[in-house]
Scaffold this active site. Sequence first.
Site, PDB file in Angstrom:
ATOM      1  N   CYS A  99      56.160 -58.048 -41.187  1.00 45.34           N
ATOM      2  CA  CYS A  99      55.552 -57.160 -42.154  1.00 45.34           C
ATOM      3  C   CYS A  99      54.031 -57.314 -42.296  1.00 45.34           C
ATOM      4  CB  CYS A  99      56.243 -57.293 -43.506  1.00 45.34           C
ATOM      5  SG  CYS A  99      56.054 -55.793 -44.466  1.00 45.34           S
ATOM      6  N   GLU A 102      62.735 -56.879 -41.657  1.00 48.05           N
ATOM      7  CA  GLU A 102      62.438 -57.992 -42.556  1.00 48.05           C
ATOM      8  C   GLU A 102      63.473 -57.998 -43.677  1.00 48.05           C
ATOM      9  OE1 GLU A 102      59.138 -57.070 -45.112  1.00 48.05           O
ATOM     10  OE2 GLU A 102      58.650 -59.188 -45.472  1.00 48.05           O
ATOM     11  N   LYS A 148      57.269 -66.174 -41.940  1.00 49.20           N
ATOM     12  CA  LYS A 148      56.137 -65.282 -42.221  1.00 49.20           C
ATOM     13  C   LYS A 148      54.941 -66.086 -42.738  1.00 49.20           C
ATOM     14  CE  LYS A 148      55.247 -61.053 -44.963  1.00 49.20           C
ATOM     15  NZ  LYS A 148      55.927 -60.089 -45.900  1.00 49.20           N
TER      16      LYS A 148
HETATM   17  N1  ING Z   1      54.830 -55.435 -47.401  1.00 49.75           N
HETATM   18  C1  ING Z   1      53.557 -54.801 -47.331  1.00 49.75           C
HETATM   19  C2  ING Z   1      52.971 -54.794 -45.926  1.00 49.75           C
HETATM   20  O1  ING Z   1      52.056 -55.531 -45.572  1.00 49.75           O
HETATM   21  C3  ING Z   1      51.351 -54.424 -48.241  1.00 49.75           C
HETATM   22  C4  ING Z   1      52.569 -55.306 -48.319  1.00 49.75           C
HETATM   23  C5  ING Z   1      51.470 -53.019 -48.166  1.00 49.75           C
HETATM   24  C6  ING Z   1      50.147 -54.998 -48.209  1.00 49.75           C
HETATM   25  C7  ING Z   1      50.321 -52.235 -48.068  1.00 49.75           C
HETATM   26  C8  ING Z   1      48.979 -54.213 -48.110  1.00 49.75           C
HETATM   27  C9  ING Z   1      49.078 -52.820 -48.037  1.00 49.75           C
HETATM   28  O2  ING Z   1      53.450 -53.939 -45.189  1.00 49.75           O
HETATM   29  C10 ING Z   1      55.217 -56.677 -46.983  1.00 49.75           C
HETATM   30  N2  ING Z   1      56.516 -56.996 -47.212  1.00 49.75           N
HETATM   31  O3  ING Z   1      54.445 -57.460 -46.443  1.00 49.75           O
END
Ligand code: ING
Length: 317
Positions: free
Chosen positions: A172, A47, A127
């Site tokens: 992601c 990403e 996304k």
């Molecule tokens: N990063 C994280 C992900 O979903 C996140 C945001 C991390 C949300 C941990 C909830 C818990 O992997 C991105 N860029 O989406």
Amino acid sequence: MSRVVRVAAAQMGPIARAEGRAEVVDRLIAQLHKAHSFGADLVIYPEMALTTFFPRWVFDDPNEADAFCEAAMPNPAIQPLFDEAARLQVGFSLGYAELTQEEGRKRRFNASILVDGTGAIVGKYRKVHIPGLAHADPDGCASNFEKRYFENGNLGFPVFRAFGGVLGMCICNDRRWPEAWRVMGLQGAELVMCGYNTGATRMVMEGNRRVMEPAHLATEHNLLVMRAAAYQNCCWVVGVAKAGAEEGSNFLGDTCIIAPTGDVVAKAVGLGDEVIVADCDLSAGDYNRRSIFNFEAHRQLQHYGLITAQRGVKVPV
Ligand code: ING
């Protein structure tokens, strides 16, 4: 009949804010060469693979995000990657921040493209699940402010006929939502690419106290959701990290290639630029798709009660 695609997952180490596109593209091309030396047909990048993960910051003026976006894809800075990949006849997928004019206004999307071995863009995804906040976090826990800069993707979860099979993309946070995988599974996806920038630790509130979530959960949740998705949708899953200590954030590595059985068949071991490779037989999920996960025979939507049957999902002919 086996339909093997040799897939390389090209994990990227940190990208500094000061690192220009040319420097990053040089790193991407170095990984392309390594993947090609391994005989790869397809290289999958993370990403937002062209810049630092800028949504870690809250810019007073959200338009500062434009500097981290691509107003065209390809563009002169990225063209060397397209040219070298086409010369080597290797396809790739690339995550990037998209800046576009649509419906009479400026818009930003967290996007990814799929490029075939001739250098043609054969797939694009934006996304859908944009995590984080659109403003500073009064609790002081959040480290992700994508909602401040990106709209939700407006292309759905398409699949693309390429590399002799049916391929899909998610990005992601999408991987944490089973529906994202199932919509591609319902369309017969045989391999799904998922780049990510994910914190190796996470701050949460317990009552009125900020505490660190147990550190093992980030790694376990990352693998949990992707292994489950692969098994439940009979597809290969390739999860590719932007990893390491980047501008004050510690990002998860754990780049991996997962078979339709849910088995992890290859995994990165470091937190830098690292290429792993596996032979992915796109037919490997066929038997489970005909048996245990035969959606038509066993997915009893009519008995799900509150969940209305999914209508109109495009299924490739
Ligand atoms: N990063 C994280 C992900 O979903 C996140 C945001 C991390 C949300 C941990 C909830 C818990 O992997 C991105 N860029 O989406």
